[in-house]
Design a protein around this motif. Structure first.
Motif, PDB file in Angstrom:
ATOM      1  N   THR A 261      -8.280  -0.974   6.228  1.00 47.65           N
ATOM      2  CA  THR A 261      -8.588  -2.407   6.324  1.00 47.65           C
ATOM      3  C   THR A 261      -9.973  -2.738   5.793  1.00 47.65           C
ATOM      4  O   THR A 261     -10.359  -3.887   5.757  1.00 47.65           O
ATOM      5  CB  THR A 261      -8.486  -2.871   7.793  1.00 47.65           C
ATOM      6  OG1 THR A 261      -9.393  -2.108   8.588  1.00 47.65           O
ATOM      7  CG2 THR A 261      -7.079  -2.702   8.313  1.00 47.65           C
ATOM      8  N   SER A 263     -12.924  -3.494   3.107  1.00 46.62           N
ATOM      9  CA  SER A 263     -12.793  -4.270   1.892  1.00 46.62           C
ATOM     10  C   SER A 263     -12.958  -3.413   0.645  1.00 46.62           C
ATOM     11  O   SER A 263     -14.046  -3.211   0.166  1.00 46.62           O
ATOM     12  CB  SER A 263     -13.786  -5.410   1.853  1.00 46.62           C
ATOM     13  OG  SER A 263     -14.893  -5.204   2.570  1.00 46.62           O
ATOM     14  N   ASN A 310      -3.019  -5.089   2.869  1.00 44.02           N
ATOM     15  CA  ASN A 310      -4.087  -5.767   3.613  1.00 44.02           C
ATOM     16  C   ASN A 310      -5.040  -6.526   2.695  1.00 44.02           C
ATOM     17  O   ASN A 310      -5.377  -7.686   2.953  1.00 44.02           O
ATOM     18  CB  ASN A 310      -4.884  -4.743   4.434  1.00 44.02           C
ATOM     19  CG  ASN A 310      -4.069  -4.129   5.537  1.00 44.02           C
ATOM     20  OD1 ASN A 310      -3.159  -4.745   6.071  1.00 44.02           O
ATOM     21  ND2 ASN A 310      -4.366  -2.889   5.891  1.00 44.02           N
ATOM     22  N   GLN A 311      -5.488  -5.859   1.633  1.00 45.48           N
ATOM     23  CA  GLN A 311      -6.499  -6.460   0.759  1.00 45.48           C
ATOM     24  C   GLN A 311      -5.879  -7.327  -0.335  1.00 45.48           C
ATOM     25  O   GLN A 311      -6.414  -8.380  -0.670  1.00 45.48           O
ATOM     26  CB  GLN A 311      -7.355  -5.350   0.121  1.00 45.48           C
ATOM     27  CG  GLN A 311      -8.086  -4.481   1.123  1.00 45.48           C
ATOM     28  CD  GLN A 311      -9.009  -5.288   2.024  1.00 45.48           C
ATOM     29  OE1 GLN A 311      -9.653  -6.237   1.573  1.00 45.48           O
ATOM     30  NE2 GLN A 311      -9.075  -4.910   3.285  1.00 45.48           N
ATOM     31  N   ARG A 314      -3.476  -9.962   1.889  1.00 43.12           N
ATOM     32  CA  ARG A 314      -4.120 -10.548   3.078  1.00 43.12           C
ATOM     33  C   ARG A 314      -3.139 -10.657   4.250  1.00 43.12           C
ATOM     34  O   ARG A 314      -3.108 -11.664   4.968  1.00 43.12           O
ATOM     35  CB  ARG A 314      -4.709 -11.930   2.767  1.00 43.12           C
ATOM     36  CG  ARG A 314      -5.738 -11.938   1.673  1.00 43.12           C
ATOM     37  CD  ARG A 314      -6.960 -11.151   2.056  1.00 43.12           C
ATOM     38  NE  ARG A 314      -7.931 -11.078   0.976  1.00 43.12           N
ATOM     39  CZ  ARG A 314      -9.064 -10.381   1.026  1.00 43.12           C
ATOM     40  NH1 ARG A 314      -9.337  -9.674   2.117  1.00 43.12           N
ATOM     41  NH2 ARG A 314      -9.889 -10.355   0.008  1.00 43.12           N
ATOM     42  N   LYS A 315      -2.307  -9.631   4.407  1.00 40.66           N
ATOM     43  CA  LYS A 315      -1.344  -9.593   5.499  1.00 40.66           C
ATOM     44  C   LYS A 315      -1.341  -8.205   6.107  1.00 40.66           C
ATOM     45  O   LYS A 315      -1.740  -7.238   5.465  1.00 40.66           O
ATOM     46  CB  LYS A 315       0.076  -9.888   4.979  1.00 40.66           C
ATOM     47  CG  LYS A 315       0.272 -11.251   4.345  1.00 40.66           C
ATOM     48  CD  LYS A 315       1.680 -11.380   3.787  1.00 40.66           C
ATOM     49  CE  LYS A 315       1.878 -12.726   3.097  1.00 40.66           C
ATOM     50  NZ  LYS A 315       3.244 -12.838   2.512  1.00 40.66           N
ATOM     51  N   ASN A 316      -0.882  -8.119   7.356  1.00 40.21           N
ATOM     52  CA  ASN A 316      -0.611  -6.794   7.894  1.00 40.21           C
ATOM     53  C   ASN A 316       0.824  -6.427   7.554  1.00 40.21           C
ATOM     54  O   ASN A 316       1.598  -7.257   7.053  1.00 40.21           O
ATOM     55  CB  ASN A 316      -0.878  -6.724   9.401  1.00 40.21           C
ATOM     56  CG  ASN A 316      -0.054  -7.720  10.213  1.00 40.21           C
ATOM     57  OD1 ASN A 316       1.152  -7.832  10.042  1.00 40.21           O
ATOM     58  ND2 ASN A 316      -0.727  -8.459  11.097  1.00 40.21           N
ATOM     59  N   THR A 388       4.265 -17.500  -0.694  1.00 47.64           N
ATOM     60  CA  THR A 388       2.877 -17.034  -0.535  1.00 47.64           C
ATOM     61  C   THR A 388       1.961 -18.212  -0.423  1.00 47.64           C
ATOM     62  O   THR A 388       2.275 -19.321  -0.880  1.00 47.64           O
ATOM     63  CB  THR A 388       2.465 -16.184  -1.759  1.00 47.64           C
ATOM     64  OG1 THR A 388       2.658 -16.956  -2.962  1.00 47.64           O
ATOM     65  CG2 THR A 388       3.315 -14.930  -1.838  1.00 47.64           C
TER      66      THR A 388
END
Length: 389
Positions: A261, A263, A310-311, A314-316, A388
């Motif tokens: 997670t 950056s 994740n990056q 922008r979701k798990n 999205t």
């Protein structure tokens, strides 16, 4: 001896705790570490209730050496609840010598009580009991506040651990039903509220010299005990059946997902491969899909895939898979109006009605039933991939 309704409620909660403890001692249950920790927690809780019962009925003044014992044993609850939560999260959790630190509050306060109360003559013990403002705490306001603050600190730390765990499982599982220990979090939040009220009461008794009746204290204690132990009965005993914690491999996966997670730039090529695989391979139809399984299908490491999701998106992982399942459900609801909503749910990869309805309404603003009854123009065209932001 006259027993008030509050005393009866206290006694009922104590007896229920002992019955639950006896049940946990049975061979089919005691072999689990989580059940052994729950057993110790329940006994410590019963001891705390017994302190209030002795205070309320006046028995503490007849049996001077029993006074404060319930408080001391009850102090073990804080560390035990923390360790119990850990044992529910991870199958490979084991007690070590270092865990004795979680009993430190018991030993420190026990030493104070030994000097200040138990080693004193009976006349002084009786005087101390007569002068105390509330059950289980000596007349020192500093000690009362310290005990409450340490206990509250443990409860808050345990709640944070459970919340972090719930966030973590969303990184590795597409099916999180019964994996988040929501019931234990609710229980601890309620217990935190009770201890916060108790802290305010202690401070008001010591600082502002206000006094609450014995009946009020025993009523709150009895109600709290009754709710606590019955909530445990409803949820704790079925926990190992519903979810026995993460395996050692899943625990390593969880640790790896947390590292991903950070950056770091996402792999654009991997994201394109991922989208193509999700659209054509439809792995999301597997209700028990994990990030590790999906990574193997793409022939990449779990860490790479987690970082990309994740990056790059922008979701798990749970949100990522859920979006594809919702898109699939929307297609099926529009294309086949004869198929039941429950069948659509299962065929889209969901296996929980509550999770499906929540995710569907979040994505569309409507329940599945409302969506199906909308005209095609209002429902929108059949999506071939998730929307999205």
């Amino acid at each position: 001896m006259y027993l008030s309704l509050a005393d009866i409620l206290l006694l009922t909660s104590i007896l229920q705790s002992l019955v639950l403890a006896g049940f946990l001692l049975m061979p089919d249950h005691i072999h689990l570490l989580s059940n052994r920790l729950l057993l110790a927690t329940v006994l410590a809780f019963a001891a705390g209730l017994a302190e209030v019962f002795l205070y309320s009925t006046g028995l503490a003044q007849r049996f001077l050496n029993l006074a404060y014992l319930g408080t001391l044993v009850g102090l073990l609850q804080a560390g035990l609840l923390f360790l119990y939560a850990k044992s529910l999260m991870y199958q490979d959790f084991r007690l070590t010598s270092g865990h004795w630190i979680h009993t430190l509050l018991f030993w420190i306060v026990g030493a104070i009580f030994l000097v200040e109360y138990y080693l004193q003559p009976d006349e002084l013990k009786r005087q101390i009991l007569m002068e105390r403002d509330h059950p289980g705490v000596l007349t020192s306001p500093l000690l009362a506040a310290a005990i409450h603050l340490v206990f509250l600190g443990y409860l808050i730390a345990t709640i944070r651990e459970i919340s972090a765990f719930g966030t973590g499982v969303r990184q590795i599982f597409s099916n999180i039903e019964n994996k988040q220990l929501a019931w234990l979090r609710v229980l601890l939040l309620g217990y935190t509220a009770v201890w916060s009220v108790s802290l305010v009461y202690c401070l008001s008794a010591h600082v502002f010299k206000s006094s609450a009746s014995v009946l009020w204290v025993s009523t709150v204690g009895g109600a709290t005990g009754f709710l606590f132990i019955n909530y445990l009965l409803l949820h704790a005993l079925r926990q190992p059946i519903v979810f026995s914690g993460l395996s050692a491999e899943e625990s390593r996966l969880l640790a790896s997902s947390k590292e991903s997670t950070t950056s770091q730039p996402a792999n654009a090529n991997l994201l394109m491969r991922l989208e193509d695989h999700m659209r054509h391979g439809k792995p999301y139809l597997d209700a028990n899909l994990t990030v590790q399984q999906l990574a193997r299908q793409l022939n990449v490491t779990t860490r790479e895939l987690s970082r990309a999701i994740n990056q790059g998106l922008r979701k798990n992982f749970f949100e990522f898979v859920s979006d594809y399942r919702i898109a699939e459900a929307r297609r099926r609801l529009i294309a086949d109006t004869h198929q039941t909503i429950l069948q659509v749910m299962y065929d889209s990869g969901f296996n929980s009605k509550s999770v499906f309805n929540t995710a569907f309404k979040r994505a569309t603003g409507m329940t599945p039933r409302e969506f199906r009854t909308q005209p095609l123009s209002a429902a929108g065209e059949c999506p071939d991939r998730p929307e999205t932001e």
